[in-house]
Enzyme design. Structure first.
Site, mmCIF file in Angstrom:
data_model
loop_
_atom_site.group_PDB
_atom_site.id
_atom_site.type_symbol
_atom_site.label_atom_id
_atom_site.label_comp_id
_atom_site.label_asym_id
_atom_site.label_seq_id
_atom_site.Cartn_x
_atom_site.Cartn_y
_atom_site.Cartn_z
ATOM 1 N N ALA A 68 0.362 -12.603 7.214
ATOM 2 C CA ALA A 68 -0.658 -12.506 7.196
ATOM 3 C C ALA A 68 -1.453 -13.901 6.819
ATOM 4 C CB ALA A 68 -1.047 -11.629 7.008
ATOM 5 N N GLY A 114 3.125 -10.305 8.415
ATOM 6 C CA GLY A 114 2.781 -9.611 9.532
ATOM 7 C C GLY A 114 3.532 -10.327 10.596
ATOM 8 N N GLU A 117 5.962 -7.445 11.615
ATOM 9 C CA GLU A 117 5.455 -6.730 11.965
ATOM 10 C C GLU A 117 5.312 -6.188 13.486
ATOM 11 O OE1 GLU A 117 2.922 -6.237 7.911
ATOM 12 O OE2 GLU A 117 3.484 -4.410 7.719
ATOM 13 N N GLU A 139 6.157 -8.669 1.494
ATOM 14 C CA GLU A 139 4.639 -8.301 0.924
ATOM 15 C C GLU A 139 4.875 -8.084 -1.095
ATOM 16 O OE1 GLU A 139 5.502 -7.796 3.620
ATOM 17 O OE2 GLU A 139 3.912 -8.230 5.518
#
Ligand code: NAI
Length: 678
Positions: A68, A114, A117, A139
């Site tokens: 992210a 991310g 994911e 994370e």
């Protein structure tokens, strides 16, 4: 092709497969920020209507997706804002997952956070089997856990044990390992990637899912037991009050298991809370501090390939080995054949640990040449002196080597205490000398202090910082003053620990107090690990110019030959593997109330003094140096940041109180007041 989208390009091939390439505009790495996610969302909407044969998501950059966009985290101020950010991410991955055509993530390079994911939202995943491919969910290192569906999807795909291990440690996997645990459908050489992706779409094999023993860990009866084991494992490394994320992650998975909808809601709430907490904010801060240090060295400014290290002792040997590992051609010079043999032996051990494959180990060893005569000197782009800490020896060496060095070559010293001005006296051009102060062990300590005087050539400092980046280390510019930054700030803290021990407190009790504060290792164990002789010599140097007293206890220990880990006996005794004996404090051991306060006060006070004197140019750089040079509790964001968070006035008052009880070593530095006024 559509040019409606700035960051994604789509192409439809003859089979009706859409190849969607992510190429974030104006960036060298793909990250999933707001705009890129909105565009993807809208693209997925178009694909819902088009119903292509299949969809392949790939990257137009050297890496798939690094995660992210972390800078967006820093703009989140409330739990509500965080929830919005997470909902947006989850919605896009859900939309991808619900597409009514087969979908493939085609991965090369980093596929992290991310990015992974998003790949988990695809039906299939294929990756380049090169060493550069890394898949992970790091994370926790930012004080949060996956929020775009990682917790909901990964345990289902690869089983609870592998999934929780990945998410709790933040470790990334090679393509080979990822294939083995079921995270990938194929790990293939790059030239076959496209074919593998196409085949998956055209043949639509069953989607991977954990089965048998792998799946058992997710069972509702097993989860509470496994969760207990995981908590215990995590507790051995991190306290919940310091690092809440791994505990929240375990709770989340234990509660929801593979119930996707519930797990997704749980992720949203949990990450939204964590992201607004001090730990995550400070760890994000540390991430950006690291980026800042990286940016201080511009690799393009200087591209060295040949390195000559003089002095093959503890430091020189390990610096040489590290440079060879990072791709440099290295010669290492020492007067002693025995020391040179040791250098190669230690290097081989390091390479085996890092590279595993004998062929790769041999390739790196071939770049590390023992060079007793110093034949490599004349060709070297960088010359690093790491002979013992003696002014005359270093000066006489410089007189000898300066005329032999290549024009424009960098001359650096690893001295930990001698002012550059003094060493430079031996050179015809003193301004060419720079300090490259590495820390022991070189292969683990990321920081290198770049030591300069006001007269050092700017281009020399620039080259030194560039070189540091080429060997994947973090440069920190510091001024040539006693102890530079890291040793100077660390030493009073270590000496206070020695003083506490001399007062009769058990080493393990002192260390336990530092661990409670969040240090990765207690000061007594750290002093033993660094070597008490080295601590003593640094302390003596500091004591000549600063308000530092050397405890008699330290001198006595060194005189008695108790040098710490390396002699098998320091404050602790060590077993044959080098493990300290009796270092774990039990419950209920008495500890005077001032103990932690005394340790931390000395460190903070010295940090304040360094900032006031301009040893480093600003508070953020000081924090970065102390975190990456000493391991100072990262979740506190660095000493100066801690001062602001804990309250400058309250801390200053505390130190003033300690001064009344324990005397002048707690004299409050003027910097406390200056920073307050500025
Ligand atoms: P060391 O005593 O382990 O190694 C010094 C090496 O230099 C020996 O192998 C010796 O044979 C060799 N040597 C001495 N004079 C030489 C000459 N004229 N030509 C070629 N080789 C010569 O010392 P260590 O601990 O590696 O320290 C080296 C430097 O690094 C010192 O300036 C020290 O202050 C600094 N330093 C040490 C740290 C540590 O933790 N040990 C940390 C950071 C810096």
């Amino acid at each position: 092709m559509t040019d409606k989208y700035k960051n994604w390009q789509q192409e439809k091939d003859a089979d009706g497969i859409v190849w969607l390439t992510f190429d974030l505009a104006g960036a060298s790495t793909n990250t999933l920020g707001k705009v890129a996610m909105e565009e993807l969302d809208s693209l997925l909407g178009e694909l819902e209507a088009q119903r292509p044969t299949g969809l392949v998501i790939r990257s137009g950059k050297a890496n798939f997706i690094a995660g992210a966009d972390i800078s967006e985290f820093t703009r989140v101020q409330t739990v509500e804002q965080a929830r919005e950010l997470i909902q947006r991410g989850q919605a896009v991955v859900n939309r991808l997952e619900s597409l009514r055509c087969p979908t493939v993530a085609m991965i090369h390079g980093f596929c992290l956070g991310g990015g992974l994911e998003l790949a988990l939202g695809c039906d299939y995943r294929v990756a380049d089997d090169a060493d550069s491919t890394r898949l992970g969910l790091p994370e926790v290192r930012l004080g949060i856990h996956p929020g775009f569906g990682g917790v909901a999807r990964l345990p289902r795909l690869v089983g609870a044990t592998s999934a929780m291990d990945m998410m709790l440690t933040g470790r990334s996997l090679s393509a080979r390992v990822a294939k083995k645990i079921g995270l990938l459908d194929y790990a293939v050489p790059q030239r076959h990637l496209q074919r593998a992706a196409r085949e998956l779409i055209l043949t639509r094999p069953p989607k991977k899912q954990a089965s048998g023993l792998q799946a058992l860990g997710n069972h509702m009866l097993v989860r509470p037991l496994l969760a207990r084991v995981l908590r215990k494992k995590v507790a051995a490394k991190a306290r919940p009050e310091h690092y809440p994320a791994p505990y929240a992650l375990i709770d989340l998975w234990r509660e929801h298991g593979t119930d996707k909808a519930a797990a997704l809601r749980g992720e949203e709430l949990s990450v939204a809370r964590l992201i607004n907490g001090d730990t995550a904010r400070n760890l994000v801060r540390v991430f950006f501090l690291q980026e800042r240090l990286k940016s201080l060295g511009d690799k393009r400014a200087f591209v060295p390939t040949r390195i000559h290290v003089i002095g093959g002792g503890v430091m020189g040997g390990d610096i040489a080995a590290w440079c060879a590992l990072r791709g440099m051609q290295v010669t290492v010079q020492d007067r002693s054949d025995e020391h040179l043999a040791q250098v190669v032996k230690r290097a081989a051990k390091l390479y085996k640990r890092k590279l595993k494959k004998p062929r790769l180990v041999q390739q790196v060893l071939d770049r590390l040449m023992p060079d007793k005569q110093g034949l490599g000197l004349a060709q070297a782009d960088v010359v690093i002196e790491a002979i013992f800490e003696n002014v005359e020896a270093k000066q006489s060496l410089y007189r000898e080597i300066e005329p032999q060095m290549k024009e424009g070559a960098l001359l650096a010293t690893n001295t930990s205490s001698i002012p550059l001005q003094v060493l430079g006296e031996a050179l015809s051009d003193p301004n060419r000398l720079v300090g490259l102060h590495f820390f022991n062990p070189v292969s683990q300590m990321q920081l290198v202090e770049i030591v300069t005087t006001p007269d050092t050539d700017a281009s020399v400092a620039e080259k030194a910082a560039a070189f540091t980046r080429h060997i994947d280390r973090l440069p920190l510019p510091v001024s040539s003053s006693p102890g530079f930054l890291v040793n100077r700030v660390l030493m009073p803290y270590l000496l206070e620990a020695v003083t506490l021990e001399a007062e009769g407190l058990a080493p393990k009790v002192i260390d336990a107090e530092a661990l409670k504060f969040g240090m990765p290792m207690g000061p007594i164990l750290l002093a033993d690990t660094v070597g008490l002789d080295i601590c003593l010599s640094v302390a003596e140097i500091l004591s000549k110019e600063l308000n530092v007293e050397v405890p008699t206890r330290l001198r006595d220990m060194v005189a008695a030959g108790r040098l710490g880990k390396k002699s098998g006996h320091g404050f602790y005794k060590y077993d044959k593997q080098g493990k300290p004996l009796g270092a774990k404090a039990g419950r209920g051991e008495y500890c005077p109330p001032d103990t932690q306060g005394r340790l931390i006060a000395r460190l903070l006070n010295e940090a304040q003094a360094c900032l006031r004197e301009g040893v480093v140019s600003e508070a953020d750089l000081l924090d970065a140096g102390i975190i990456f040079g000493t391991g100072f509790a990262p979740f506190r964001g660095g000493p100066m940041h801690y001062i602001e968070q804990a309250g400058r006035d309250a801390l200053a008052e505390k130190i003033a109180g300690l001064q009344k009880t324990y005397g002048s070593r707690f004299d409050l530095d003027e910097g406390w007041r200056i920073s307050e006024l500025s």
